[in-house]
Scaffold this active site. Structure first.
Site, short mmCIF file in Angstrom:
data_model
loop_
_atom_site.label_atom_id
_atom_site.label_comp_id
_atom_site.label_asym_id
_atom_site.label_seq_id
_atom_site.Cartn_x
_atom_site.Cartn_y
_atom_site.Cartn_z
N THR A 17 0.85 -1.08 0.06
CA THR A 17 -0.29 0.07 -0.12
C THR A 17 0.82 1.30 -0.05
O THR A 17 2.09 1.37 0.54
CB THR A 17 -0.82 0.05 1.41
OG1 THR A 17 -0.12 -0.52 2.35
CG2 THR A 17 -2.11 -0.76 1.10
N ASP A 53 -7.00 4.04 4.67
CA ASP A 53 -6.49 4.41 5.94
C ASP A 53 -5.14 5.15 5.65
O ASP A 53 -4.71 5.75 6.55
CB ASP A 53 -6.15 3.29 7.09
CG ASP A 53 -7.61 2.89 7.39
OD1 ASP A 53 -8.50 3.94 7.30
OD2 ASP A 53 -7.72 2.01 8.08
N GLU A 159 -11.95 -7.36 7.99
CA GLU A 159 -11.39 -6.89 9.20
C GLU A 159 -12.82 -6.84 9.91
O GLU A 159 -12.96 -5.72 10.90
CB GLU A 159 -10.91 -5.58 8.94
CG GLU A 159 -11.58 -4.71 7.78
CD GLU A 159 -10.61 -3.59 7.41
OE1 GLU A 159 -9.77 -3.18 8.23
OE2 GLU A 159 -10.99 -3.12 6.30
N ARG A 237 10.57 -2.01 11.35
CA ARG A 237 11.99 -2.35 11.11
C ARG A 237 12.29 -3.75 11.62
O ARG A 237 13.39 -4.18 11.67
CB ARG A 237 12.77 -1.23 11.91
CG ARG A 237 12.50 0.07 11.70
CD ARG A 237 12.84 0.33 10.40
NE ARG A 237 12.27 2.10 10.21
CZ ARG A 237 11.81 2.47 9.27
NH1 ARG A 237 11.59 1.82 8.06
NH2 ARG A 237 11.17 3.77 8.94
N LEU A 260 4.20 -2.59 4.29
CA LEU A 260 4.13 -1.32 4.35
C LEU A 260 4.97 -0.30 3.63
O LEU A 260 4.86 0.88 3.38
CB LEU A 260 4.00 -0.83 5.68
CG LEU A 260 2.60 -1.48 6.49
CD1 LEU A 260 2.85 -1.38 7.97
CD2 LEU A 260 1.36 -0.70 6.04
N ASP A 390 4.77 -40.98 -2.97
CA ASP A 390 3.72 -41.39 -3.85
C ASP A 390 3.07 -40.13 -4.45
O ASP A 390 3.58 -39.09 -4.21
CB ASP A 390 2.59 -42.29 -3.32
CG ASP A 390 1.66 -41.51 -2.07
OD1 ASP A 390 1.94 -40.17 -2.00
OD2 ASP A 390 0.87 -42.41 -1.40
C1 LIG Z 1 5.25 3.94 7.68
C2 LIG Z 1 5.63 4.74 6.60
C3 LIG Z 1 5.19 6.27 7.20
C4 LIG Z 1 7.16 4.81 6.98
O1 LIG Z 1 8.03 5.74 6.17
P1 LIG Z 1 9.33 5.72 6.08
O2 LIG Z 1 9.79 5.80 7.52
O3 LIG Z 1 10.02 6.90 5.29
O4 LIG Z 1 9.80 4.14 5.46
P2 LIG Z 1 11.32 3.88 4.92
O5 LIG Z 1 12.39 4.64 5.38
O6 LIG Z 1 11.40 2.47 4.66
O7 LIG Z 1 11.13 4.44 3.35
C5 LIG Z 1 12.11 4.46 2.33
C6 LIG Z 1 11.64 5.43 1.13
O8 LIG Z 1 10.66 4.77 0.60
C7 LIG Z 1 9.30 5.69 0.79
N1 LIG Z 1 8.31 4.76 1.24
C8 LIG Z 1 8.17 4.36 2.42
N2 LIG Z 1 6.85 3.78 2.20
C9 LIG Z 1 6.31 3.83 1.06
C10 LIG Z 1 5.25 3.44 0.67
N3 LIG Z 1 4.22 2.56 1.31
N4 LIG Z 1 4.82 3.63 -0.49
C11 LIG Z 1 5.54 4.02 -1.46
N5 LIG Z 1 6.93 4.64 -0.95
C12 LIG Z 1 7.04 4.38 0.38
C13 LIG Z 1 9.74 6.57 1.69
O9 LIG Z 1 9.08 7.66 1.39
C14 LIG Z 1 11.17 6.72 1.51
O10 LIG Z 1 11.67 7.39 0.59
P3 LIG Z 1 12.71 8.51 0.40
O11 LIG Z 1 14.06 7.64 0.41
O12 LIG Z 1 12.65 9.01 -0.94
O13 LIG Z 1 12.59 9.34 1.69
C15 LIG Z 1 5.40 4.55 5.38
O14 LIG Z 1 6.15 3.37 4.94
C16 LIG Z 1 4.05 4.63 4.93
O15 LIG Z 1 3.30 5.41 4.84
N6 LIG Z 1 3.48 3.46 4.52
C17 LIG Z 1 2.19 2.98 4.24
C18 LIG Z 1 1.28 3.09 5.17
C19 LIG Z 1 0.06 2.40 4.79
O16 LIG Z 1 -0.11 1.78 3.79
N7 LIG Z 1 -0.93 2.41 5.94
C20 LIG Z 1 -2.15 1.70 5.67
C21 LIG Z 1 -2.24 0.46 6.17
S1 LIG Z 1 -3.68 0.10 7.18
#
Ligand SMILES: CC(C)(COP(=O)(O)OP(=O)(O)OC[C@H]1O[C@@H](n2cnc3c(N)ncnc32)[C@H](O)[C@@H]1OP(=O)(O)O)[C@@H](O)C(=O)NCCC(=O)NCCS
Length: 437
Positions: A17, A53, A159, A237, A260, A390
């Protein structure tokens, strides 16, 4: 004969997502834009621009425009499937109407994105009647835009208790003349909202593991010819924890999991693939230790087990509190009980080919032998196990190979990485297994 599926893919490893619009960035579509350009092991099997969400309610209208813009631009080259998530709620007609409007706009051929949209994900579904309402909106969207009936697939987030029970009704409902639920594709768990709906509580406030929900989703998917996907693992992480969760899921037949972050996508794409080479394990006091491959065999390098010849063809084996003196064949038996083997893709292909050859020669069951020399405390112990194979063993052993073949067929962008991981000849043989019948 198993339930026939409406989709070519038999496996989905990753459900990724991405927020559709994030306030504060110069480009609110930044995350969508970078995700849309992923490829190889970094690109998910299914990508979900998430207008529910993951995106703040105030940004969802812009989210729709961003999905249209980014998917129009990059959709043709994106290697996985694209299934935006729209809003929906079983108890809220206005949410359902908004979800309908979002689908209608995203799927409008005049906007240029629909050619690359495989379907939509509907969250917060309730009982089977609610699933049918969502399905009817898909039909209206297709009819309104002149799209082929049934061409947009529908995936749901399970859910609520109602949705969990509805999965048990799918087998009799799909294919009824009054709906088009044949469009269903993925059943995806959403444990956070499920916990809320079930009024689950834990002392720490942590999420219950809900193995029952995951089992029921896997069963529902199997019975209705659909694909089961586990929900988000929000300790983003914790790579080891994510792997443990996926291992548990695979034992239930649930191959897919939510991702995520881009890092989770890579882990979840690779985790279900067979290892490149086999691995012998030694179980000592409830712990599992990997043995190291050396020229003479597989070596245990720790000091939890000691083994020494005592003369007269006897051996003294000490593990924890157990101290035994054994002759060679008793030693072999004890060591066999202490070991386990994780097959690599090459081993799997060898076994499959061996059984196929036996079958072609008119044998229904054979003894499949595995032998190895283990080196414990400098002493070599030759072990051998025979397992009866088998047709049923063969079919069950086919699952990881079928997954490999499915990935290979559907993800040409991963061919290079697969050849690097396994070697081109093993890949070629793996693609040929099981194609005789
Ligand atoms: C949780 C979250 C805020 C963490 O972000 P983060 O700390 O930047 O995560 P990372 O360090 O692993 O990200 C590495 C890179 O990928 C990008 N990235 C992270 N999650 C991503 C996602 N889901 N989609 C696209 N790009 C994403 C970041 O912006 C970052 O880019 P940058 O290097 O240009 O800054 C983010 O991953 C996110 O919004 N995920 C989706 C949440 C979601 O789908 N929620 C609904 C589920 S119920």
């Amino acid at each position: 004969m198993s339930t026939s599926r409406n989709y070519e893919r038999e496996f989905v490893r990753t459900f990724f997502t991405s927020p559709t619009a994030v306030e504060g960035n110069e480009d609110t579509a930044k995350l969508l834009r970078s995700a849309a350009q992923l490829s190889g092991m970094e690109a998910p099997d299914t990508w979900i621009p998430d207008n529910e969400d993951a995106t703040a309610p105030s940004m969802r209208s812009e989210g729709v425009s961003n999905i249209i813009e980014v998917v129009s631009e990059h959709g043709a080259t994106f290697p996985g499937e694209i299934h935006p998530r729209v809003v929906w709620h079983r108890d809220d007609p206005s949410k359902r109407y908004q979800g309908f409007q979002q689908m209608l706009e995203i799927a409008d051929p005049g906007n240029g994105a629909v050619d690359h949209i495989d379907g939509f994900v509907i969250p917060e579904v309730g009982d089977i009647d609610d699933w049918k309402k969502a399905d009817e909106f898909f039909t209206i969207v297709e009819s309104e835009h002149g799209l082929e009936p049934g061409s947009l697939s529908m995936s749901v987030i399970v859910e609520s208790g109602e949705a969990e029970l509805a999965m048990g009704e799918l087998r009799s409902e799909i294919g009824a003349p009054s709906n088009r639920l044949e469009r269903l594709f993925m059943l995806v768990d959403g444990e956070v909202d499920y916990t809320k709906d079930m009024r689950g509580m834990t002392p720490t406030g942590g999420l219950p593991e809900w193995p029952e929900l995951r089992h029921n989703t896997s069963r529902g998917a199997s019975a209705a010819g659909l694909i089961a996907v586990d929900g988000p693992y929000d300790d983003i992480r914790d790579v080891e924890g994510y792997h443990e969760r996926m291992t548990e899921n695979r034992a239930k037949g649930m191959t897919g999991i939510w991702s995520l972050t881009p890092g989770q996508v890579v882990e979840a794409n690779k985790a279900p693939l067979p290892p490149a080479s086999g691995q012998w394990l030694l179980e000592i006091g409830g712990e599992t230790v990997e043995l190291t491959a050396v020229d003479e065999g597989y070596e245990y390098a720790g000091d939890e087990v000691t083994l020494e010849p005592t003369g007269d063809d006897q051996f003294r084996l000490k593990t924890g509190a157990t101290d035994q003196t054994l002759d060679e064949s008793a030693l072999q038996e004890v060591v066999v009980d202490m070991t386990a083997y994780i097959s690599g893709l090459d081993d799997m292909v060898d076994s499959m080919e061996e059984f196929e050859a036996a079958k072609a020669a008119g044998k229904g069951a054979i003894a499949m032998t595995r032998s190895a020399t283990l080196i414990i405390d400098g002493v070599s112990v030759s072990i051998q196990t025979d397992r009866m194979w088998d047709e049923a063993t063969y079919q069950a052993a086919m699952t990881p190979i079928s997954l490999f073949q499915d990935v290979y067929e559907n993800r040409p962008d991963q061919h290079e990485e697969l050849a690097e991981m396994y070697g081109a000849s093993v890949v070629e043989r793996a693609m040929a297994v099981g194609t005789d019948d």
